[in-house]
Design an enzyme around this catalytic site. Structure first.
Site, PDB file in Angstrom:
ATOM      1  N   ASP A  72       0.850  -1.201   0.000  1.00 16.81           N
ATOM      2  CA  ASP A  72       0.000   0.000   0.000  1.00 16.81           C
ATOM      3  C   ASP A  72       0.879   1.241   0.000  1.00 16.81           C
ATOM      4  OD1 ASP A  72       0.849  -0.528   2.706  1.00 16.81           O
ATOM      5  OD2 ASP A  72      -0.735   0.804   3.444  1.00 16.81           O
ATOM      6  N   GLU A 118       0.059  -1.000   5.898  1.00 16.20           N
ATOM      7  CA  GLU A 118       1.153  -0.424   6.699  1.00 16.20           C
ATOM      8  C   GLU A 118       0.979   1.076   6.864  1.00 16.20           C
ATOM      9  OE1 GLU A 118       4.882   1.179   8.078  1.00 16.20           O
ATOM     10  OE2 GLU A 118       3.876   1.715   6.225  1.00 16.20           O
TER      11      GLU A 118
HETATM   12  N1  BES Z   1       8.742   2.995   5.431  1.00 16.06           N
HETATM   13  C1  BES Z   1       8.143   3.816   6.426  1.00 16.06           C
HETATM   14  C2  BES Z   1       8.863   3.754   7.755  1.00 16.06           C
HETATM   15  C3  BES Z   1      10.208   4.430   7.770  1.00 16.06           C
HETATM   16  C4  BES Z   1      10.343   5.734   7.369  1.00 16.06           C
HETATM   17  C5  BES Z   1      11.286   3.714   8.217  1.00 16.06           C
HETATM   18  C6  BES Z   1      11.579   6.316   7.386  1.00 16.06           C
HETATM   19  C7  BES Z   1      12.518   4.304   8.245  1.00 16.06           C
HETATM   20  C8  BES Z   1      12.670   5.600   7.807  1.00 16.06           C
HETATM   21  C9  BES Z   1       6.700   3.378   6.639  1.00 16.06           C
HETATM   22  O1  BES Z   1       6.041   3.098   5.429  1.00 16.06           O
HETATM   23  C10 BES Z   1       5.940   4.486   7.302  1.00 16.06           C
HETATM   24  O2  BES Z   1       5.702   5.484   6.673  1.00 16.06           O
HETATM   25  N2  BES Z   1       5.553   4.282   8.549  1.00 16.06           N
HETATM   26  C11 BES Z   1       4.693   5.160   9.252  1.00 16.06           C
HETATM   27  C12 BES Z   1       4.100   4.344  10.371  1.00 16.06           C
HETATM   28  C13 BES Z   1       2.749   4.742  10.820  1.00 16.06           C
HETATM   29  C14 BES Z   1       1.722   4.864   9.741  1.00 16.06           C
HETATM   30  C15 BES Z   1       2.282   3.806  11.917  1.00 16.06           C
HETATM   31  C16 BES Z   1       5.457   6.337   9.824  1.00 16.06           C
HETATM   32  O3  BES Z   1       6.639   6.213  10.197  1.00 16.06           O
HETATM   33  O4  BES Z   1       4.881   7.429   9.887  1.00 16.06           O
HETATM   34 MN    MN Z   2       7.168   1.934   4.219  1.00 16.02          MN
HETATM   35 MN    MN Z   3       5.452   5.016   4.514  1.00 12.89          MN
END
Ligand code: BES
Ligand code: MN
Ligand code: MN
Length: 463
Positions: free
Chosen positions: A88, A153
């Site tokens: 997604d 996610e």
């Molecule tokens: N891939 C990201 C997480 C991430 C961002 C890891 C930058 C390392 C560096 C993931 O898709 C994401 O955006 N996660 C969200 C989590 C939330 C929706 C619970 C975030 O970090 O805001």
């Molecule tokens: Mn991600």
């Molecule tokens: Mn993300």
């Protein structure tokens, strides 16, 4: 190995054509209007997994978006890798800020621009091509693999915990491999060993029971936008520290070793400020920029809603105002505990002139993963071969909440092997994947699977 690497070299154009197809599906998970696209994306992945020779392809429905599963378990006695990722993507608005359409992947200057190019379809695809290289050239993998690619996610992985709980044996593995983060910089591969957690809150204020004429009523009641601004302004002190009582209580302090290691990383505050277009950086006093983003908790206002926002001027004293506020958390903070601290504090500082409700929208736990594990040591060696450079160790400011669930429910650690870049515009217009990282990633993937059995066996011997 050499023939696999030649195969990768020879198939670069095909990889791009296929990835463009995957990126053309607008699998935006937060928007119900895209539910059909989410489904189409899951189907595309399942079909692709079947085509590259993976087995036992299954689509697990959830109340929202399906989980795609596949495996290849024909290496008895060899380690099993659980490969996690997400198909997604985040919404693409504002559309007018994209140089090329977000779902029409376009190559410019060695970068592939599209929503999901880096976060996370492109990075999932890297491993699909790594696995395909084996399955198309002799047909066997050096390890067993289970692929778990979810569609929620970006909206907090709401149904994944339950799924993992209910499929503990089915998902049994030696380690989790996740490519959903960034390298330290272009040409500087890295291993990530820490992620921040999240507690996402909403504050709703109601003042007068209806919108009022700001002339006839201004000066008689507390404007809820003003009251909200006063609340938000109190959340940090002049040193950039969060003022919520107990906010830092459970924070695991940075070790002297970590602080020394971060100081050695190639980093320049001035350059960073310039790239972001700010005259000066801001943050908690007493910590460096990298320390603040990797290992210190924060409070951020994500959005503020209220009053008249149309063109021109309207004289109104609004009835309501709201704010979306998130806390990024670090080990050993707990999202539930932090949400309650936040709620309690807002209630305490809220003026009697307005009604205040504080809601807990969603949360995720911070994570630290051990760097001496055989999985991480395999990743170090694979990155060195894939990119021709020894990787460094870093943490990340973002969140992947399922990492902690994998540890708690399945008892296994995650290897965070990111192929993105910090400036790749994830969640923003003009998201891209660097093509050198894409092809380097596929080489790294192939080396990782090849070397994992050796590192695992060596670790077992020294135990
Ligand atoms: N891939 C990201 C997480 C991430 C961002 C890891 C930058 C390392 C560096 C993931 O898709 C994401 O955006 N996660 C969200 C989590 C939330 C929706 C619970 C975030 O970090 O805001
Ligand atoms: Mn991600
Ligand atoms: Mn993300």
């Amino acid at each position: 190995m050499q023939s696999l690497l030649s195969f990768i070299e020879a198939n670069q154009d095909r990889y791009l054509t296929e990835l463009k197809e995957l990126l053309a599906i607008p699998s935006v998970s937060t928007d119900p209007a895209h539910d059909g696209d989410i489904r189409a994306c899951a189907d595309w992945l399942a079909e692709h997994m079947r085509n590259i020779g993976l087995q036992n392809i299954q689509m697990f429905p959830t109340p929202r978006h399906p989980i795609v599963y596949a495996d290849w378990l024909n290496a008895p006695g060899k380690p099993t890798v659980l490969l996690y990722g997400h198909y997604d993507v985040q919404p693409v608005e504002p559309l007018e800020l994209w140089t090329s359409p977000p779902f029409d992947a376009t190559v410019r200057d060695g970068r592939l621009y599209a929503r999901g190019a880096s976060d996370d379809k492109g990075q999932v695809f890297i491993h699909l091509k790594g696995l395909e290289a084996y399955l198309r050239n002799g047909g066997d993998l050096p390890v067993n693999v289970k692929l778990l690619i979810e569609g929620e996610e970006e909206v907090g992985s709401e149904h994944l915990d339950q799924f993992v709980l209910e499929h503990k044996d089915f998902l049994k593995a030696d380690l989790v491999l996740i490519s959903d983060s960034s390298m330290f910089a272009k040409g500087v591969p890295s291993i990530c060993y820490g992620l921040r957690g999240l507690a996402y809150m909403e504050i709703d204020l109601v003042g007068p029971n209806k919108d009022l004429h700001s002339g006839s009523f201004g000066g008689t009641v507390h404007n809820p936008i003003q009251a909200l601004a006063e609340i938000i302004a109190q959340l940090h002190d002049k040193n950039g520290r969060v003022t919520i009582p107990g906010f830092y209580k459970d924070v695991l302090p940075l070790s002297a070793k970590e602080r020394a290691a971060y100081k050695k990383l190639p980093w320049n505050d001035k350059k960073y400020a310039k790239e972001l277009g700010v005259a000066e950086l801001y943050g908690e006093k007493g910590f460096t920029t990298l320390e603040r983003v990797w290992a210190r908790p924060t409070v951020e206002c994500n959005g503020i809603i209220g009053g008249f926002t149309g063109d021109g001027a309207k004289t109104v004293l609004p009835s309501k105002a709201s704010a979306k506020i998130s806390m990024r958390l670090v080990p050993n903070q707990k999202s539930g505990v932090m949400a309650r601290l936040f709620q309690k504090h807002i209630k305490k500082i809220a003026p009697k002139t307005v009604k205040v409700t504080v809601r807990d929208l969603h949360g995720g736990e911070p994570a630290i993963t051990p760097i001496e594990s055989p999985g991480v040591q395999t990743a170090v060696s694979a990155l060195e071969k894939g990119f021709g450079k020894k990787p460094l160790y870093q943490r990340e400011g973002g969140s992947i909440p399922i990492v902690v669930q994998f540890k708690q429910i399945l008892g296994i650690d995650s290897v965070l092997l990111g192929f993105g870049l910090p400036d790749e515009n994830a969640h923003a217009p003009d998201e891209f994947l660097d093509l050198e990282n894409f092809f380097g990633g596929i080489r790294t993937s192939v080396h990782f699977f090849n070397e994992l059995p050796h590192f695992m066996a060596a670790a077992r011997k020294t135990k």
